[in-house]
Write a protein that holds these residues in place. Structure first.
Motif, PDB file in Angstrom:
ATOM      1  N   ARG A 100      -3.203  22.159  44.214  1.00 48.08           N
ATOM      2  CA  ARG A 100      -2.653  20.817  43.982  1.00 48.08           C
ATOM      3  C   ARG A 100      -3.649  19.716  44.334  1.00 48.08           C
ATOM      4  NH1 ARG A 100      -1.362  16.497  43.096  1.00 48.08           N
ATOM      5  NH2 ARG A 100       0.685  15.449  43.125  1.00 48.08           N
ATOM      6  N   PHE A 101      -4.385  19.888  45.433  1.00 51.90           N
ATOM      7  CA  PHE A 101      -5.228  18.798  45.920  1.00 51.90           C
ATOM      8  C   PHE A 101      -6.731  19.098  45.887  1.00 51.90           C
ATOM      9  CE2 PHE A 101      -1.151  18.567  48.254  1.00 51.90           C
ATOM     10  CZ  PHE A 101      -0.702  17.348  47.777  1.00 51.90           C
ATOM     11  N   GLY A 102      -7.100  20.363  45.760  1.00 51.85           N
ATOM     12  CA  GLY A 102      -8.517  20.711  45.808  1.00 51.85           C
ATOM     13  C   GLY A 102      -9.184  20.655  44.447  1.00 51.85           C
ATOM     14  N   ARG A 103     -10.497  20.712  44.460  1.00 51.46           N
ATOM     15  CA  ARG A 103     -11.253  20.783  43.206  1.00 51.46           C
ATOM     16  C   ARG A 103     -11.067  22.163  42.587  1.00 51.46           C
ATOM     17  NH1 ARG A 103     -17.355  19.204  43.924  1.00 51.46           N
ATOM     18  NH2 ARG A 103     -17.217  19.616  41.665  1.00 51.46           N
ATOM     19  N   PRO A 104     -11.152  22.277  41.268  1.00 49.49           N
ATOM     20  CA  PRO A 104     -10.994  23.584  40.625  1.00 49.49           C
ATOM     21  C   PRO A 104     -12.007  24.592  41.147  1.00 49.49           C
ATOM     22  CG  PRO A 104     -10.912  21.825  39.002  1.00 49.49           C
ATOM     23  CD  PRO A 104     -11.321  21.182  40.296  1.00 49.49           C
ATOM     24  N   LEU A 105     -11.536  25.810  41.391  1.00 46.82           N
ATOM     25  CA  LEU A 105     -12.409  26.861  41.906  1.00 46.82           C
ATOM     26  C   LEU A 105     -13.319  27.385  40.798  1.00 46.82           C
ATOM     27  CD1 LEU A 105      -9.700  28.775  43.944  1.00 46.82           C
ATOM     28  CD2 LEU A 105     -11.634  27.527  44.937  1.00 46.82           C
ATOM     29  N   VAL A 106     -14.487  27.838  41.207  1.00 45.58           N
ATOM     30  CA  VAL A 106     -15.440  28.461  40.293  1.00 45.58           C
ATOM     31  C   VAL A 106     -15.741  29.857  40.824  1.00 45.58           C
ATOM     32  CG1 VAL A 106     -17.762  28.369  39.304  1.00 45.58           C
ATOM     33  CG2 VAL A 106     -16.467  26.249  39.675  1.00 45.58           C
ATOM     34  N   SER A 107     -15.477  30.877  40.020  1.00 44.33           N
ATOM     35  CA  SER A 107     -15.727  32.245  40.474  1.00 44.33           C
ATOM     36  C   SER A 107     -17.218  32.514  40.571  1.00 44.33           C
ATOM     37  CB  SER A 107     -15.087  33.253  39.520  1.00 44.33           C
ATOM     38  OG  SER A 107     -15.784  33.274  38.288  1.00 44.33           O
ATOM     39  N   ILE A 108     -17.579  33.516  41.344  1.00 33.93           N
ATOM     40  CA  ILE A 108     -18.983  33.882  41.496  1.00 33.93           C
ATOM     41  C   ILE A 108     -19.572  34.304  40.166  1.00 33.93           C
ATOM     42  CG2 ILE A 108     -20.584  35.478  42.629  1.00 33.93           C
ATOM     43  CD1 ILE A 108     -18.526  35.627  44.940  1.00 33.93           C
ATOM     44  N   LYS A 109     -18.831  35.091  39.426  1.00 32.58           N
ATOM     45  CA  LYS A 109     -19.309  35.565  38.126  1.00 32.58           C
ATOM     46  C   LYS A 109     -19.595  34.400  37.195  1.00 32.58           C
ATOM     47  CE  LYS A 109     -19.743  39.523  35.708  1.00 32.58           C
ATOM     48  NZ  LYS A 109     -20.404  40.748  36.176  1.00 32.58           N
ATOM     49  N   LYS A 110     -18.718  33.413  37.194  1.00 31.65           N
ATOM     50  CA  LYS A 110     -18.924  32.250  36.336  1.00 31.65           C
ATOM     51  C   LYS A 110     -20.102  31.413  36.823  1.00 31.65           C
ATOM     52  CE  LYS A 110     -15.286  30.312  34.739  1.00 31.65           C
ATOM     53  NZ  LYS A 110     -14.017  29.538  34.604  1.00 31.65           N
ATOM     54  N   ALA A 111     -20.249  31.280  38.137  1.00 28.84           N
ATOM     55  CA  ALA A 111     -21.357  30.498  38.687  1.00 28.84           C
ATOM     56  C   ALA A 111     -22.702  31.120  38.331  1.00 28.84           C
ATOM     57  CB  ALA A 111     -21.215  30.380  40.202  1.00 28.84           C
ATOM     58  N   VAL A 112     -22.778  32.447  38.394  1.00 27.67           N
ATOM     59  CA  VAL A 112     -24.035  33.135  38.102  1.00 27.67           C
ATOM     60  C   VAL A 112     -24.447  32.945  36.641  1.00 27.67           C
ATOM     61  CG1 VAL A 112     -25.079  35.431  37.929  1.00 27.67           C
ATOM     62  CG2 VAL A 112     -23.762  34.815  39.949  1.00 27.67           C
ATOM     63  N   LYS A 113     -23.484  32.707  35.756  1.00 26.25           N
ATOM     64  CA  LYS A 113     -23.786  32.524  34.336  1.00 26.25           C
ATOM     65  C   LYS A 113     -23.893  31.052  33.940  1.00 26.25           C
ATOM     66  CE  LYS A 113     -21.586  36.822  32.837  1.00 26.25           C
ATOM     67  NZ  LYS A 113     -20.532  37.441  31.987  1.00 26.25           N
ATOM     68  N   SER A 114     -23.711  30.154  34.896  1.00 27.64           N
ATOM     69  CA  SER A 114     -23.666  28.734  34.595  1.00 27.64           C
ATOM     70  C   SER A 114     -25.047  28.086  34.653  1.00 27.64           C
ATOM     71  CB  SER A 114     -22.726  28.032  35.572  1.00 27.64           C
ATOM     72  OG  SER A 114     -22.772  26.634  35.424  1.00 27.64           O
ATOM     73  N   ASP A 115     -25.212  26.976  33.899  1.00 27.75           N
ATOM     74  CA  ASP A 115     -26.450  26.199  33.987  1.00 27.75           C
ATOM     75  C   ASP A 115     -26.580  25.545  35.361  1.00 27.75           C
ATOM     76  OD1 ASP A 115     -26.906  26.917  31.400  1.00 27.75           O
ATOM     77  OD2 ASP A 115     -26.320  24.990  30.528  1.00 27.75           O
ATOM     78  N   ASP A 116     -25.452  25.220  35.966  1.00 29.54           N
ATOM     79  CA  ASP A 116     -25.432  24.681  37.323  1.00 29.54           C
ATOM     80  C   ASP A 116     -24.580  25.622  38.176  1.00 29.54           C
ATOM     81  OD1 ASP A 116     -25.333  23.308  39.674  1.00 29.54           O
ATOM     82  OD2 ASP A 116     -24.320  21.518  38.872  1.00 29.54           O
ATOM     83  N   PRO A 117     -25.215  26.554  38.908  1.00 28.79           N
ATOM     84  CA  PRO A 117     -24.457  27.603  39.603  1.00 28.79           C
ATOM     85  C   PRO A 117     -23.786  27.182  40.907  1.00 28.79           C
ATOM     86  CG  PRO A 117     -26.800  27.907  39.951  1.00 28.79           C
ATOM     87  CD  PRO A 117     -26.665  26.743  39.010  1.00 28.79           C
ATOM     88  N   ARG A 118     -23.796  25.902  41.199  1.00 23.83           N
ATOM     89  CA  ARG A 118     -23.141  25.473  42.434  1.00 23.83           C
ATOM     90  C   ARG A 118     -21.629  25.617  42.338  1.00 23.83           C
ATOM     91  NH1 ARG A 118     -25.282  19.536  43.263  1.00 23.83           N
ATOM     92  NH2 ARG A 118     -25.274  19.678  40.973  1.00 23.83           N
TER      93      ARG A 118
END
Length: 456
Positions: A100-118
């Protein structure tokens, strides 16, 4: 500003192959290992402390020789129910507030494939702590995702601050996850292989060296608070011809079971609410688990208890069968209610319990093998297929149990059969889904990264 030499992008490096100075990359590698080790150690200490306070055992010592199963078994039935009700409140209100109040979570798998892995720092840390707290209170899900997330979020932040390229940052985020796993379970080789096989999909030198280094450093750092201990104390097991034959024959059975388990948990997680229903379902789910724990205290926690009993031949076939059915049910139920956690240790427990049942039947046909030997092989086979990581599963089981090197023979036979069968079933299910006119669940293999190894 560091001097870099731009080069052409390749299909494997879609963003950039630009490299940072070697000294900077080495420094980030070392600090990633240290940070992941400290994070994993602190999470493990927090888990142990909550377990001891919640169930009232060995209260003067956070780390003691008394196991979680011993503590739960010694607690009164009323206390077990009360603690699980508290677990439901923490899980329901905690994850509802995060969504409800936090920023959307990013999974490790998605972060590793992202242009910005933070990954979002605050949301990820809260998510990890909630997993540790609920597992400590008795949630049947695994605790291994939390230290991986802490290691990854630290590595991503550090890589960004150091100015690493996108490609290097992705490697370090993956290494942070493996280092967190290595720290909390004291499995340095398992953590490194997890990075290479599951997260990066390569054993190239650019990934292999930092993966091995960060996992080794993290494990050593965690020794300061957790000691150089392995997860299971397993009595000496004997390799036998009946065991080898059983492993080859029953490998596909573990593959079928693992495929069914991933189908069940994938659907449960996909249907989990994130609105007001989450606190209600979580409270109801964990209250039911507390009631089951009155008669079966082995159900509480991530599955280490029943797995340890299986490895040491301390379960009957009947009890193993009952625990297996209930363990699968409460794991899926907890995911459906909105709780979060990993499926690594639950997978090990499921494989070990199923092996006790199958091995018991086999001993009627060809006697001479201890149930603990069946359990070790079955745990590896089920874990390898359910999480689609055969190499990592073999290494983890060997590091967890420290079984004799000869046990690699039946383990490899069983893993080969289970993984092959899982892939055949996933392929057939994908073909059926493609031709079906009605919507069906995604194939287990495709959804597995999100459901298990990927993170959230």
């Amino acid at each position: 500003m560091p001097l870099t030499t731009p080069t052409r992008s390749t299909p494997r490096e879609p963003v950039t192959s630009e490299r940072s100075p070697l000294t900077v990359f080495i420094a980030v590698t070392l600090l990633t290992g240290v940070g992941a080790g400290l994070g994993g150690m602190l999470l493990a200490l927090l888990l142990h402390w909550i377990q001891h306070v919640a169930y009232g055992y060995s209260i003067d010592h956070v780390i003691s020789s008394e196991s979680f199963l011993d503590g739960v078994s010694g607690a009164s039935p009323e206390r077990r129910v009360l603690v699980l009700v508290i677990c439901g409140l923490v899980a329901g209100l905690g994850w509802w507030a995060l969504y409800r109040f936090g920023r959307p979570l990013v999974s490790i798998k998605k972060a590793v494939k992202s242009d910005d892995p933070r990954m979002p720092v605050v949301s990820t840390v809260v998510h990890a702590v909630l997993q540790i707290v609920t597992v400590a209170l008795g949630s049947p899900l695994g605790r291994e995702v939390a230290p991986r997330e802490i290691g990854s979020v630290w590595a991503g932040w550090l890589s960004h601050r150091a100015g690493l390229s996108a490609a290097e940052s992705r490697i370090m985020v993956a290494c942070g996850a493996g280092a967190g796993l290595a720290a909390v379970y004291n499995v340095p080789l398992g953590g490194a292989v997890f990075v290479l096989e599951v997260l990066l999909g390569t054993f190239g030198w650019a990934a292999l060296v930092p993966a091995v280094a960060t996992s080794a450093i993290a494990a050593i750092v965690a020794w300061m608070g957790l000691g150089n201990e392995h997860q299971y104390t397993v009595s000496p097991l004997m390799l036998s011809t009946p065991l080898v034959v059983w492993s080859a024959l029953c490998g596909p059975v573990f593959g079928v079971a693992a495929w069914g388990f991933t189908q069940l948990t994938t659907r449960a997680r996909a249907q989990a609410p994130k609105d007001w229903r989450l606190p209600v379902l979580a409270l109801l789910n964990f209250a039911i688990i507390g009631g089951l724990a009155i008669a079966f205290p082995q159900l509480l926690g991530n599955g280490k208890g029943p797995a340890g009993l299986s490895f040491n031949s301390e379960l009957t076939i009947g009890l193993a069968a009952v625990l297996l059915v209930l363990k699968v049910a409460i794991t899926a139920g907890s995911l459906r209610a909105g709780a979060e956690g990993g499926l690594l240790t639950p997978g090990i427990a499921n494989g070990a319990l199923l092996a006790i049942v199958l091995g018991g039947v086999w001993n009627l046909i060809w006697p001479g093998t201890s149930s603990g030997a069946f359990a070790v092989v079955g745990a590896a086979a089920f874990l390898a297929a359910s999480m689609q990581m055969p190499l990592t599963a073999v290494v983890l089981i060997v590091e967890f149990t420290r079984v004799n090197h000869d046990f690699l023979i039946p383990i490899l036979f069983a893993v080969a059969g289970s993984v092959s069968t899982f892939k055949l079933l996933a392929k057939a299910w994908a073909a059926r889904s493609a031709t079906s006119a009605t919507p069906v669940a995604k194939p287990a293999g495709a959804a597995l990264a999100r459901n298990t190894v990927g993170g959230n």
